[in-house]
Write an enzyme that holds these catalytic residues in place. Structure first.
Site, PDB file in Angstrom:
ATOM      1  N   ARG A   1      -9.862 -11.919   2.410  1.00 57.18           N
ATOM      2  CA  ARG A   1     -10.706 -13.003   1.895  1.00 57.18           C
ATOM      3  C   ARG A   1     -10.010 -14.355   2.015  1.00 57.18           C
ATOM      4  O   ARG A   1     -10.678 -15.383   2.131  1.00 57.18           O
ATOM      5  CB  ARG A   1     -11.105 -12.696   0.449  1.00 57.18           C
ATOM      6  CG  ARG A   1      -9.936 -12.575  -0.488  1.00 57.18           C
ATOM      7  CD  ARG A   1     -10.302 -11.857  -1.783  1.00 57.18           C
ATOM      8  NE  ARG A   1     -10.554 -10.424  -1.562  1.00 57.18           N
ATOM      9  CZ  ARG A   1     -10.974  -9.579  -2.501  1.00 57.18           C
ATOM     10  NH1 ARG A   1     -11.193 -10.016  -3.723  1.00 57.18           N
ATOM     11  NH2 ARG A   1     -11.176  -8.311  -2.215  1.00 57.18           N
TER      12      ARG A   1
ATOM     13  N   LYS B   1       0.839  -1.195   0.000  1.00 53.03           N
ATOM     14  CA  LYS B   1       0.000   0.000   0.000  1.00 53.03           C
ATOM     15  C   LYS B   1       0.872   1.242   0.000  1.00 53.03           C
ATOM     16  O   LYS B   1       1.914   1.252   0.653  1.00 53.03           O
ATOM     17  CB  LYS B   1      -0.864   0.031   1.271  1.00 53.03           C
ATOM     18  CG  LYS B   1      -1.997  -0.966   1.315  1.00 53.03           C
ATOM     19  CD  LYS B   1      -2.776  -0.824   2.614  1.00 53.03           C
ATOM     20  CE  LYS B   1      -3.844  -1.896   2.749  1.00 53.03           C
ATOM     21  NZ  LYS B   1      -4.922  -1.809   1.756  1.00 53.03           N
TER      22      LYS B   1
HETATM   23  N1  BES Z   1      -8.004  -3.905   4.501  1.00 53.08           N
HETATM   24  C1  BES Z   1      -8.184  -3.555   3.141  1.00 53.08           C
HETATM   25  C2  BES Z   1      -9.511  -2.843   2.892  1.00 53.08           C
HETATM   26  C3  BES Z   1      -9.654  -1.463   3.470  1.00 53.08           C
HETATM   27  C4  BES Z   1      -9.346  -0.355   2.709  1.00 53.08           C
HETATM   28  C5  BES Z   1     -10.160  -1.280   4.746  1.00 53.08           C
HETATM   29  C6  BES Z   1      -9.518   0.911   3.241  1.00 53.08           C
HETATM   30  C7  BES Z   1     -10.308  -0.022   5.264  1.00 53.08           C
HETATM   31  C8  BES Z   1     -10.006   1.067   4.522  1.00 53.08           C
HETATM   32  C9  BES Z   1      -8.160  -4.807   2.286  1.00 53.08           C
HETATM   33  O1  BES Z   1      -7.335  -5.826   2.726  1.00 53.08           O
HETATM   34  C10 BES Z   1      -7.647  -4.383   0.952  1.00 53.08           C
HETATM   35  O2  BES Z   1      -6.518  -3.986   0.866  1.00 53.08           O
HETATM   36  N2  BES Z   1      -8.495  -4.485  -0.059  1.00 53.08           N
HETATM   37  C11 BES Z   1      -8.138  -4.136  -1.375  1.00 53.08           C
HETATM   38  C12 BES Z   1      -8.712  -5.199  -2.275  1.00 53.08           C
HETATM   39  C13 BES Z   1      -8.200  -5.142  -3.663  1.00 53.08           C
HETATM   40  C14 BES Z   1      -6.722  -5.453  -3.699  1.00 53.08           C
HETATM   41  C15 BES Z   1      -8.973  -6.126  -4.484  1.00 53.08           C
HETATM   42  C16 BES Z   1      -8.710  -2.784  -1.710  1.00 53.08           C
HETATM   43  O3  BES Z   1      -9.834  -2.505  -1.313  1.00 53.08           O
HETATM   44  O4  BES Z   1      -8.030  -1.998  -2.334  1.00 53.08           O
HETATM   45 MN    MN Z   2      -5.359  -5.611   2.089  1.00 49.13          MN
END
Ligand code: BES
Ligand code: MN
Ligand code: ZN
Length: 502
Positions: free
Chosen positions: A352, A278
């Site tokens: 997931r 990230k």
């Molecule tokens: N923990 C994150 C989701 C999240 C994002 C929670 C912002 C709270 C605030 C999750 O693990 C994630 O990174 N999801 C990705 C999924 C994508 C790679 C398909 C996302 O939402 O960008």
């Molecule tokens: Mn994530």
């Protein structure tokens, strides 16, 4: 929670330090329901309401100091009667707690029902007031070395008595009890990732279970390996402590032979994104990526405290999504607990993977009749619904209704989103059964559809299953009446209420 909120019977012997009354709109005169009280106050309430300066916005609390009668009266303004909802009362109660606390009040007589009239029944009104007060009764200051906040706390009375009539008190006690469990969830969620790692959550649950009479069983990393939980192991491979699956069970005698309700909560104690790392700004706040898991821990705490006559199993898969040479990579193919193979296309779609193993394991081990999972799964659900509601994915009409009703009742809002079969091809992989993340479209739905591959049927048939994407509601960036900036504990009240309806 830093102040004990204690519901008590309305007493004539020891008058409370303060009274709280409720008022709709900005009436020309004090409603007749409060005439007797106003006479005791020498007419102070009636005069206050009539003043031009009296502001009666919804959620506003006005303090009146009558010369005679009760030491002070808090006037809770509820705004337009037509726009009234439980949330108005929750916010006003939260404000009331903060004001009472500044005033070092030790007891309040809650005389809200006359003012509320038939807008809401006494028991749900009590629940809403308990909810609001308990929510405002939370601070996370154990890491503050500047002792200022702590000194301020020790100056206020440790206990606040809340006098109320029997029916109102029933709701109030519920709200406060579930609020305490919610604040346990919030405390855990706020705990920093260098402290609250997977091993910490394991220890915490063991202790909590012993104290409140839940069964606790841990699937540690070695056992997870034997059980072939490829998802949990991959995500947790580079974590500062090994991943684990925490199993909490509430099995009251009356429901011991019934198939359980399964609760599953994502507890990624920190989400760097892994090798699909990230950017810095989005990594900030990822300590809250355990909020689904902490909501399940809080819900199990509440369920045990309230001794709900339902067989419930709470599963909390926990891992830390980090980067080092042992971390999983994009293009890895992992075999999950139920044998399904997943090609990793994005190590940031980790939630997931740990949920999938927990769901498949839960289905096989406990043969549940229904399943509710909670997860901060996608940023996309925040784009869709903002901070106002969690995304609800559920094909079972009866379970969906229970959850939507509970959402309405608790103010922890849900919005139903689709997971039609037409979305399934988005997760096609050339070399494995599934990818963990497809193209950019319908990202939250992809998360739900991915999980659907791990909800397994048993002899009784397909369990009813609901997935709640709570990424937008698990924490807040702004101070409000109920919540200071930080974790909200979203899901605890909602789940408990839904279970009471199941
Ligand atoms: N923990 C994150 C989701 C999240 C994002 C929670 C912002 C709270 C605030 C999750 O693990 C994630 O990174 N999801 C990705 C999924 C994508 C790679 C398909 C996302 O939402 O960008
Ligand atoms: Mn994530
Ligand atoms: Zn995550």
């Amino acid at each position: 929670m830093y102040r004990t909120l204690r519901p008590a019977a309305t007493t004539k012997t020891a008058p409370p330090d303060a009274l709280a009354v409720a008022l709709f709109g900005k009436p020309a005169r004090l409603p007749a329901e409060y005439a007797t009280l106003d006479r005791r106050c020498g007419g102070a309430l009636g005069r206050a309401v009539k003043r031009a300066e009296f502001v009666a916005d919804a959620g506003r609390v006005t303090t009146i100091y009558p010369d005679t009668g009760p030491g002070r009266v808090y006037l809770l303004s509820l705004g337009d009667r037509e726009k009234f909802a439980g949330q108005v009362l929750r916010n006003a109660a939260a404000k009331l707690l903060r004001i009472a606390w500044e005033g070092k009040v030790r007891s309040i007589g809650l005389e809200l029902t006359p003012g509320l009239g038939d807008a809401i029944d006494a028991q749900p009104a009590g629940r809403a007031v308990g909810d609001g007060m308990a929510a405002a009764n939370f601070e996370f200051i154990k890491f503050k070395s500047d002792q200022n906040d702590k000194r301020q706390l020790s100056a206020i009375p440790a206990t606040l008595q809340l006098h109320a009539s029997a029916t109102f008190r029933k709701g109030l006690s519920w709200g406060i009890a579930v609020g305490r469990s919610t604040n346990i969830a919030r405390d855990l969620a706020a705990s920093p990732p260098n402290v609250a790692n997977p091993a910490y959550l394991v220890r915490y649950c063991r202790t909590m279970a012993r104290q409140i009479g839940l069964r606790c069983r841990i699937v540690n990393a070695a056992q997870a390996k034997k059980l072939k939980m490829g998802g949990l192991l991959a995500v947790g491979a580079a974590g500062s402590t090994p991943p684990a699956l925490i199993c909490l069970e509430h099995r009251p005698r009356a429901a011991a032979s019934k198939p359980p309700v399964l609760l599953v909560g994502k507890a990624v104690t920190f989400d760097t994104g892994g090798y699909s790392i990230k950017p810095g700004a989005s990594m900030m706040g990822m300590k809250y990526d355990k909020s689904g898991g902490t909501a399940v821990i809080g819900a199990m705490h509440a369920i045990a405290t309230l001794k709900l006559p339902v067989h419930v199993v709470g599963l909390i898969p926990t891992a830390e999504n980090m980067v080092d040479r042992t971390a999983y990579r994009p293009n890895d193919i992992v075999r999950m607990y139920n044998g399904v193979t997943v090609e990793i296309t994005n190590t940031d779609a980790e939630g997931r993977l740990i949920l999938a193993d927990a769901l498949a394991y839960g289905c096989k081990t406990y043969k549940p009749k229904s399943i509710i999972d909670l997860a901060t799964l996608t940023g996309a659900v925040v784009v869709t619904l903002g901070h106002e509601a969690a995304g609800l994915f559920c094909k079972n009409a009866a379970l969906r209704k229970k959850l939507l009703d509970a959402a309405e009742d608790t103010g922890q809002q849900l919005w139903h989103l689709p997971m039609w079969d037409e979305y399934k091809p988005l997760l096609d992989s050339p070399h494995a059964d599934l990818v963990n993340s497809g193209p950019r479209l319908a990202s939250s739905i992809q998360g739900a559809v991915f999980l659907s591959h791990f909800v397994q049927q048993n002899k009784q048939g397909q369990p009813a299953w609901a997935h709640l994407d709570i990424a937008g509601v698990s924490d807040t960036d702004n101070d409000s009446a109920m919540f200071n900036k930080g974790p909200t504990g979203y899901g605890v009240r909602l789940i408990v209420r839904a279970l009471e309806g199941l």
